[in-house]
Design a protein around this motif. Sequence first.
Motif, mmCIF file in Angstrom:
data_model
loop_
_atom_site.group_PDB
_atom_site.id
_atom_site.type_symbol
_atom_site.label_atom_id
_atom_site.label_comp_id
_atom_site.label_asym_id
_atom_site.label_seq_id
_atom_site.Cartn_x
_atom_site.Cartn_y
_atom_site.Cartn_z
ATOM 1 N N ALA A 1 53.742 85.527 -13.979
ATOM 2 C CA ALA A 1 55.350 85.461 -13.863
ATOM 3 C C ALA A 1 56.061 86.652 -13.635
ATOM 4 N N HIS B 1 47.032 79.921 -17.322
ATOM 5 C CA HIS B 1 48.055 80.270 -18.061
ATOM 6 C C HIS B 1 49.117 80.997 -17.386
ATOM 7 N N PRO B 2 50.562 80.815 -18.004
ATOM 8 C CA PRO B 2 51.799 81.259 -17.164
ATOM 9 C C PRO B 2 51.507 82.719 -16.788
ATOM 10 N N ASP B 3 50.782 83.688 -17.430
ATOM 11 C CA ASP B 3 50.665 85.182 -17.017
ATOM 12 C C ASP B 3 49.803 85.318 -15.935
ATOM 13 N N PHE C 1 52.478 81.558 -13.050
ATOM 14 C CA PHE C 1 53.664 81.448 -12.881
ATOM 15 C C PHE C 1 54.660 82.171 -11.772
ATOM 16 N N ILE D 1 53.711 72.797 -11.021
ATOM 17 C CA ILE D 1 54.650 73.902 -10.766
ATOM 18 C C ILE D 1 55.383 73.945 -9.703
#
Length: 260
Positions: A51, A76-78, A81, A114
């Motif tokens: 992100a 995972h987002p990190d 994202f 996403i």
Amino acid sequence: MIRKQRGDQEMSSEYMRIDVLGVGEAFDPAFENSSVVVTADGYRLMIDCGATVPGLLMRKFPDPDAIDAMYFTHMHPDHVFGLVPVMLNWRDDGRSKPLHIVATAAVRNHLEKIMELGFAGLGSAWPFEIIWHGVPETTEIGPFKTKFARSDHSVQNNAILLRFDNKGFAYSGDGNVTADTAALFTGADLVFQETYLPKHDLRHAAHCDLETILQLASDMPGARFWLYHIKRDARREIAEILRENEQVRLAVPGEVIEIR
């Protein structure tokens, strides 16, 4: 030979060049999420895009056609994202060449969701082609020979080994070292390894620790280990432990490494 260089943007042809974008864990206020760009023979592969990574990428590589391919270690987002902001920026800046994305089937499904959410209401979002490549069956990305191995993480995470001109670079993604990832790392001159804590902690069993890496490094004297994704309140302690260690050290955001 592993050498640090200034952060210019020359395209390596006879060696691997690693531009370190971020080195931080998911919520670190001082360091952006972990990500690198690996270059060889005029081809650039980005590994993970969390992100907080897009701004780093755009400053380092402003050309919308600079990145040829992206590899995502896990969902995972990190680590994922940042994909939509990067792609939107590339669209607005006129990217023309295809983007190759390498991921497991589960991560691809996650990324497509996403994208669907991120592009909603923005009109035509696909002026450039996206070409998907599966893991673990992909054996080449551009000029790189590739292998993958699964770590011990809370979701499926695959470390990657890139080989070019008889040199190797490995990137762990998240998770504890397994027999498979340790075997993968034997093909690397340089290993980027997630190292969350100084010592093993059952509360964080899905992450690696410095004690494990120091043992692994002692078993692999021909490889160097540069550590990232360190828990923000453990960074100082780990840095002090490694102060005199020439084989294992902390990765530094913005640095450029050559593997010759």
